[in-house]
Write a protein that holds these residues in place. Sequence first.
Motif, PDB file in Angstrom:
ATOM      1  N   ALA A 180       0.854  -1.194   0.000  1.00  0.00           N
ATOM      2  CA  ALA A 180       0.000   0.000   0.000  1.00  0.00           C
ATOM      3  C   ALA A 180       0.887   1.239   0.000  1.00  0.00           C
ATOM      4  O   ALA A 180       2.051   1.182   0.382  1.00  0.00           O
ATOM      5  CB  ALA A 180      -0.875  -0.007   1.249  1.00  0.00           C
ATOM      6  N   THR A 181       0.301   2.345  -0.405  1.00  0.00           N
ATOM      7  CA  THR A 181       0.987   3.634  -0.291  1.00  0.00           C
ATOM      8  C   THR A 181       0.261   4.454   0.782  1.00  0.00           C
ATOM      9  O   THR A 181      -0.471   3.898   1.585  1.00  0.00           O
ATOM     10  CB  THR A 181       0.989   4.374  -1.639  1.00  0.00           C
ATOM     11  N   GLY A 182       0.453   5.771   0.783  1.00  0.00           N
ATOM     12  CA  GLY A 182      -0.193   6.614   1.790  1.00  0.00           C
ATOM     13  C   GLY A 182       0.727   6.806   2.978  1.00  0.00           C
ATOM     14  O   GLY A 182       1.810   6.220   3.049  1.00  0.00           O
ATOM     15  N   SER A 183       0.267   7.616   3.928  1.00  0.00           N
ATOM     16  CA  SER A 183       1.165   7.955   5.047  1.00  0.00           C
ATOM     17  C   SER A 183       1.343   6.789   6.016  1.00  0.00           C
ATOM     18  O   SER A 183       2.416   6.644   6.617  1.00  0.00           O
ATOM     19  CB  SER A 183       0.638   9.188   5.786  1.00  0.00           C
ATOM     20  N   THR A 184       0.350   5.923   6.163  1.00  0.00           N
ATOM     21  CA  THR A 184       0.419   4.899   7.216  1.00  0.00           C
ATOM     22  C   THR A 184       1.586   3.922   7.057  1.00  0.00           C
ATOM     23  O   THR A 184       2.284   3.647   8.035  1.00  0.00           O
ATOM     24  CB  THR A 184      -0.920   4.155   7.327  1.00  0.00           C
ATOM     25  N   LEU A 213      -1.337  -2.062  -4.501  1.00  0.00           N
ATOM     26  CA  LEU A 213      -2.802  -2.055  -4.538  1.00  0.00           C
ATOM     27  C   LEU A 213      -3.369  -1.195  -5.640  1.00  0.00           C
ATOM     28  O   LEU A 213      -4.362  -1.550  -6.275  1.00  0.00           O
ATOM     29  CB  LEU A 213      -3.341  -1.469  -3.221  1.00  0.00           C
ATOM     30  N   ASP A 214      -2.746  -0.017  -5.847  1.00  0.00           N
ATOM     31  CA  ASP A 214      -3.458   0.957  -6.669  1.00  0.00           C
ATOM     32  C   ASP A 214      -2.530   2.031  -7.238  1.00  0.00           C
ATOM     33  O   ASP A 214      -1.370   2.160  -6.815  1.00  0.00           O
ATOM     34  CB  ASP A 214      -4.596   1.614  -5.865  1.00  0.00           C
ATOM     35  N   GLY A 232      -3.796   0.041   4.239  1.00  0.00           N
ATOM     36  CA  GLY A 232      -4.210   1.160   5.083  1.00  0.00           C
ATOM     37  C   GLY A 232      -5.731   1.199   5.014  1.00  0.00           C
ATOM     38  O   GLY A 232      -6.361   0.358   4.374  1.00  0.00           O
ATOM     39  N   ILE A 233      -6.320   2.164   5.677  1.00  0.00           N
ATOM     40  CA  ILE A 233      -7.788   2.291   5.625  1.00  0.00           C
ATOM     41  C   ILE A 233      -8.149   3.762   5.493  1.00  0.00           C
ATOM     42  O   ILE A 233      -7.520   4.623   6.119  1.00  0.00           O
ATOM     43  CB  ILE A 233      -8.430   1.662   6.900  1.00  0.00           C
ATOM     44  N   HIS A 235     -12.514   2.697   3.202  1.00  0.00           N
ATOM     45  CA  HIS A 235     -12.020   2.071   1.966  1.00  0.00           C
ATOM     46  C   HIS A 235     -10.709   1.322   2.206  1.00  0.00           C
ATOM     47  O   HIS A 235      -9.928   1.665   3.098  1.00  0.00           O
ATOM     48  CB  HIS A 235     -11.891   3.090   0.809  1.00  0.00           C
ATOM     49  N   GLY A 249      -7.510  -0.250  -0.455  1.00  0.00           N
ATOM     50  CA  GLY A 249      -7.155   0.080  -1.832  1.00  0.00           C
ATOM     51  C   GLY A 249      -7.937   1.351  -2.161  1.00  0.00           C
ATOM     52  O   GLY A 249      -8.119   2.225  -1.304  1.00  0.00           O
ATOM     53  N   LYS A 309      -8.775   7.849  12.258  1.00  0.00           N
ATOM     54  CA  LYS A 309      -9.116   6.527  11.716  1.00  0.00           C
ATOM     55  C   LYS A 309      -9.931   5.685  12.717  1.00  0.00           C
ATOM     56  O   LYS A 309     -10.283   4.544  12.430  1.00  0.00           O
ATOM     57  CB  LYS A 309      -7.842   5.762  11.335  1.00  0.00           C
TER      58      LYS A 309
HETATM   59  C1  F6R Z   1      -3.069   3.408  -0.773  1.00  0.00           C
HETATM   60  C2  F6R Z   1      -4.385   2.857  -0.473  1.00  0.00           C
HETATM   61  C3  F6R Z   1      -5.349   3.588   0.395  1.00  0.00           C
HETATM   62  C4  F6R Z   1      -4.730   4.095   1.696  1.00  0.00           C
HETATM   63  C5  F6R Z   1      -5.771   4.802   2.551  1.00  0.00           C
HETATM   64  C6  F6R Z   1      -5.163   5.362   3.816  1.00  0.00           C
HETATM   65  O1  F6R Z   1      -2.329   2.530  -1.601  1.00  0.00           O
HETATM   66  O2  F6R Z   1      -4.682   1.803  -0.938  1.00  0.00           O
HETATM   67  O3  F6R Z   1      -6.430   2.731   0.703  1.00  0.00           O
HETATM   68  O4  F6R Z   1      -4.191   2.998   2.383  1.00  0.00           O
HETATM   69  O5  F6R Z   1      -6.358   5.828   1.826  1.00  0.00           O
HETATM   70  O6  F6R Z   1      -4.223   6.334   3.475  1.00  0.00           O
HETATM   71  P1  F6R Z   1      -3.275   6.980   4.565  1.00  0.00           P
HETATM   72  O7  F6R Z   1      -2.364   5.914   5.043  1.00  0.00           O
HETATM   73  O8  F6R Z   1      -2.527   8.062   3.835  1.00  0.00           O
HETATM   74  O9  F6R Z   1      -4.157   7.502   5.653  1.00  0.00           O
END
Ligand code: F6R
Length: 263
Positions: free
Chosen positions: A35-39, A66-67, A132-133, A138, A140, A203
């Motif tokens: 996954a990407t994003g900050s988490t 994932l995406d 992540g969520i 959601h 992904g 979250k």
């Molecule tokens: C990213 C992804 C998203 C993030 C989610 C949480 O590849 O699939 O579902 O995991 O939006 O994003 P953050 O971690 O930035 O709060």
Amino acid sequence: MEIVIQPTYARLAEVAAEIIRDALLKKPNLVLGLATGSTPIGVYEALVEMHKTDGLDFSGVTTFNLDEYVGIPSDHPYSYHTFMETHLFSLINIPPENRHIPQSTAVGHVGFCERYEAAIVAAGGIDIQVLGIGKDGHIGFNEPSSSLGSRTRIKTLARSTLEANAPHFGGTIDAVPKMAITMGVGTIMEANQCLLLASGESKAAAIANAVEGPITAEVPASVLQMHPQTVVVIDEAAASQLKRIDYYKEVYANKLELLDQEI
Ligand code: F6R
């Protein structure tokens, strides 16, 4: 579902990285869903540290992200290709030909999505899927109302997701790509193990809905209740709306005690 509550984000990241490390030590040709994003950033930092300090070897690893946003070039500073390069791929030794990320163009996307699914199967399936969520539940880019059986496809992002990602695109939601290619919920559910990560109070409601609420397409992450091997690693703030928080902590403490006895 195993719920692992850690005092801080730093500990959450370490625990998640240790789960991946232990799996990699057992299976050098591990297939990781990323996954990407900050988490997950802290998890990737911990894995990079294990690579540098302990020589943790990723040369046999295959990855599937994932995406990816549709409509920005792969080398855009905020594409998920760039994110993965910056936070993980340029820092450890996963062979480039083993890394898979959805394409960033809608051109030929139907065939691309089918090939992406086929490549996951050809690799033997995903061993551990990092997730992540979103605040809306959601996983992904499977936004609320996504089919719980969905496969890799193009999705239109919900307004809350555009708002959450706007800071990366100059603060305005108009600049955020409106669509993404994402693994489906059904694709994610086929991973051997899912590792759902969440940090922070923002979250907490999503985690409570996903873990203790009804299974519903309104909260795509809630389908993980049906997954035989999901580990939810969260910090205290993200756990703060869970009803059974004491029970989850007791279960985890007992597990650690049992592991100690085995050693
Ligand atoms: C990213 C992804 C998203 C993030 C989610 C949480 O590849 O699939 O579902 O995991 O939006 O994003 P953050 O971690 O930035 O709060």
